[in-house]
Design a protein around this motif. Sequence first.
Motif, PDB file in Angstrom:
ATOM      1  N   VAL A   1     -15.581 -17.792   7.140  1.00 31.45           N
ATOM      2  CA  VAL A   1     -16.757 -17.004   6.777  1.00 31.45           C
ATOM      3  C   VAL A   1     -17.462 -16.578   8.055  1.00 31.45           C
ATOM      4  O   VAL A   1     -17.544 -17.345   9.025  1.00 31.45           O
ATOM      5  CB  VAL A   1     -17.716 -17.800   5.860  1.00 31.45           C
ATOM      6  CG1 VAL A   1     -18.319 -18.978   6.591  1.00 31.45           C
ATOM      7  CG2 VAL A   1     -18.813 -16.892   5.309  1.00 31.45           C
TER       8      VAL A   1
ATOM      9  N   LEU B   1     -26.407 -24.470   0.051  1.00 30.45           N
ATOM     10  CA  LEU B   1     -27.494 -23.500   0.143  1.00 30.45           C
ATOM     11  C   LEU B   1     -28.715 -23.958  -0.661  1.00 30.45           C
ATOM     12  O   LEU B   1     -29.867 -23.794  -0.233  1.00 30.45           O
ATOM     13  CB  LEU B   1     -27.013 -22.131  -0.353  1.00 30.45           C
ATOM     14  CG  LEU B   1     -26.074 -21.371   0.585  1.00 30.45           C
ATOM     15  CD1 LEU B   1     -25.477 -20.161  -0.133  1.00 30.45           C
ATOM     16  CD2 LEU B   1     -26.800 -20.941   1.851  1.00 30.45           C
TER      17      LEU B   1
ATOM     18  N   LEU C   1     -23.482 -12.860   4.737  1.00 30.28           N
ATOM     19  CA  LEU C   1     -22.247 -13.639   4.631  1.00 30.28           C
ATOM     20  C   LEU C   1     -21.070 -12.687   4.388  1.00 30.28           C
ATOM     21  O   LEU C   1     -21.115 -11.853   3.485  1.00 30.28           O
ATOM     22  CB  LEU C   1     -22.352 -14.650   3.490  1.00 30.28           C
ATOM     23  CG  LEU C   1     -23.520 -15.645   3.561  1.00 30.28           C
ATOM     24  CD1 LEU C   1     -23.473 -16.589   2.368  1.00 30.28           C
ATOM     25  CD2 LEU C   1     -23.476 -16.424   4.866  1.00 30.28           C
TER      26      LEU C   1
ATOM     27  N   CYS D   1     -20.467 -24.681  -1.309  1.00 27.86           N
ATOM     28  CA  CYS D   1     -21.386 -23.849  -0.516  1.00 27.86           C
ATOM     29  C   CYS D   1     -22.683 -23.580  -1.274  1.00 27.86           C
ATOM     30  O   CYS D   1     -23.773 -23.551  -0.680  1.00 27.86           O
ATOM     31  CB  CYS D   1     -20.705 -22.536  -0.136  1.00 27.86           C
ATOM     32  SG  CYS D   1     -19.695 -22.659   1.347  1.00 27.86           S
TER      33      CYS D   1
ATOM     34  N   SER E   1     -16.211 -23.853   5.143  1.00 28.52           N
ATOM     35  CA  SER E   1     -17.195 -23.044   5.865  1.00 28.52           C
ATOM     36  C   SER E   1     -18.544 -23.738   6.024  1.00 28.52           C
ATOM     37  O   SER E   1     -19.423 -23.213   6.729  1.00 28.52           O
ATOM     38  CB  SER E   1     -17.411 -21.720   5.123  1.00 28.52           C
ATOM     39  OG  SER E   1     -16.202 -21.106   4.780  1.00 28.52           O
TER      40      SER E   1
ATOM     41  N   ARG F   1     -19.928 -24.334   9.645  1.00 31.89           N
ATOM     42  CA  ARG F   1     -20.326 -23.070  10.288  1.00 31.89           C
ATOM     43  C   ARG F   1     -21.619 -22.543   9.686  1.00 31.89           C
ATOM     44  O   ARG F   1     -22.553 -22.162  10.408  1.00 31.89           O
ATOM     45  CB  ARG F   1     -19.188 -22.056  10.117  1.00 31.89           C
ATOM     46  CG  ARG F   1     -19.542 -20.603  10.394  1.00 31.89           C
ATOM     47  CD  ARG F   1     -19.880 -20.380  11.840  1.00 31.89           C
ATOM     48  NE  ARG F   1     -20.182 -18.980  12.095  1.00 31.89           N
ATOM     49  CZ  ARG F   1     -20.839 -18.534  13.153  1.00 31.89           C
ATOM     50  NH1 ARG F   1     -21.260 -19.403  14.059  1.00 31.89           N
ATOM     51  NH2 ARG F   1     -21.082 -17.258  13.320  1.00 31.89           N
ATOM     52  N   LEU F   2     -21.710 -22.532   8.366  1.00 37.15           N
ATOM     53  CA  LEU F   2     -22.894 -22.012   7.689  1.00 37.15           C
ATOM     54  C   LEU F   2     -24.123 -22.870   8.006  1.00 37.15           C
ATOM     55  O   LEU F   2     -25.222 -22.358   8.283  1.00 37.15           O
ATOM     56  CB  LEU F   2     -22.637 -21.971   6.187  1.00 37.15           C
ATOM     57  CG  LEU F   2     -23.717 -21.371   5.296  1.00 37.15           C
ATOM     58  CD1 LEU F   2     -24.073 -19.961   5.736  1.00 37.15           C
ATOM     59  CD2 LEU F   2     -23.269 -21.391   3.837  1.00 37.15           C
TER      60      LEU F   2
ATOM     61  N   ALA G   1     -16.673 -18.080   1.497  1.00 31.93           N
ATOM     62  CA  ALA G   1     -17.514 -19.249   1.760  1.00 31.93           C
ATOM     63  C   ALA G   1     -17.007 -20.411   0.912  1.00 31.93           C
ATOM     64  O   ALA G   1     -17.267 -20.483  -0.287  1.00 31.93           O
ATOM     65  CB  ALA G   1     -18.969 -18.942   1.430  1.00 31.93           C
TER      66      ALA G   1
ATOM     67  N   VAL H   1     -21.063 -15.359   9.552  1.00 32.36           N
ATOM     68  CA  VAL H   1     -22.486 -15.417   9.222  1.00 32.36           C
ATOM     69  C   VAL H   1     -23.264 -14.646  10.290  1.00 32.36           C
ATOM     70  O   VAL H   1     -23.191 -14.993  11.478  1.00 32.36           O
ATOM     71  CB  VAL H   1     -22.993 -16.872   9.145  1.00 32.36           C
ATOM     72  CG1 VAL H   1     -24.435 -16.897   8.653  1.00 32.36           C
ATOM     73  CG2 VAL H   1     -22.095 -17.717   8.248  1.00 32.36           C
TER      74      VAL H   1
END
Length: 503
Positions: free
Chosen positions: A385, A445, A402, A441, A410, A413-414, A406, A387
């Motif tokens: 992914v 979030l 994005l 993911c 990922s 990284r996110l 994802a 970002v």
Amino acid sequence: MASPSHRARPPALGLITGIIGGLVVGSLAGSPLQVSGPAAGLAVLCYQLVQEQGLIMMGVVGLIAGALQLLAGIARLGQWFRAISPSVIHGMLAGIGVLILGSQFHVMIDDSPRGSGIQNLISIPEAIYKAIFPMAMDSHHLAAITGVATIAAILLWNQFKPKQLAVVPAPLIAVIVGTMVAAFAGFDIKRVTVPDNIIASLNIPTMEALQRGLTMEILLLGVVFAFVASAETLLCATAVDQMHTGPRTKYDKELRAQGIGNMLCGAVGALPMTGVIVRSSANVQAGAKSRISAIMHGGWILATVVALPWLLALIPTAALAAILVYTGYKLVNIAQIKKIASYGRVELAIYFATLGGIVVFDLLTGVIIGFVLATAKVVYTFTHVRVDLEDDEMAGRTDVFLHGSATFFSIPRLASVLETVKPGREVHVHVEHLDHIDHACLDMLGAWEKQHKATGGSMVMEWQDLHDRYASPYQKMQDAADSPGTGPGDGPKKARPVLEPAA
């Protein structure tokens, strides 16, 4: 020292395989336009088998391999060979084309091919020199004239053939032209050789050989032959499908037909068979529309060997090699390379890696190299992914974009990017460029949103975009029915979100 009849036997065994491949496999094939027969992909295996086990064991191994192919077709394992990237398929075709062109260029001047594909290509300038500046008593220049005349006949016929004779394939005209040029000019060059008695060349397995077939060593050889023959056949069938718009390959049916064909070849001790891309591409380019062409291929071999061996003996090998040189050139499709390049550098790299692997090593190794690279690309695509952050200091807003997929791979990284967001910012997460987002993911979030809110910030997630992308058509209809306002004057309907951040 081997007798003349013994030395003539292996070529005759190849002719028998071609006859069975046309008449039997052509009638049963799941790939109607593919032509089956002895193939270069099995040549090294056959050579090793004969050197280590003797010629009589070739039939036994063929019987085992054919039986395994038949069982694999019944078990519907043929469909697995469809999972091949187009870049690998076209790279395979181009690689085979380069090999054909390199080896047959030498045959076209009455010379012998070198030991490998690379050596054949490197020595092409030497072959051209021999054709232009022949030594005394050499016939390289005469064979080259025949070959050039043959290729010229193909090009001219394709360009200017009369409409009334459009069904006549260019290679047939080219063979006639090449033969006539050599005959009328009295060229002393190599001609096609055929056995006097093809029946006497049969290599039927003995009872002792069949008993040896029960040993683990021979059984393993049968498994190896079955796998290589099946892979080459079905990969070639996939490639043939790319060349025409006619009926598509039925892979399991093709595998069963190949199994029956190899069992018959094994019963008479002939060479094992596969689908052959050279004959198949020539078949398609000649305008074949149905399996009748593949069946006639076997019929013509049988008829000419039995009834017209003298006619075959008139054909210069340079003329046949010239047709293969032209076929090899056509397989390296420049327009296809440009098309693959339009999909990105990675696809182009897979194409050339497959091509190079086939030229440097062999067909199966080249395809495996391409398949591994294509698989690695898929794994990278679905685990990567990108970002991007855009900060608007005046508005106190941060936009997070994005791209890609994802997944749980990922999350590191996110998370590392989100940790750089200043506390108290209004964060907008854009997902319209995502190919996929998984539950891990989404949970991450949601958890980050809770933490960010604790610092006085907020997060706006485009849940509606995710809903529209992942909801089924039935769910979307239900959402539309449940939404307020159904008349033309009502405001926009708001679908019920089905993906929400974690609590």
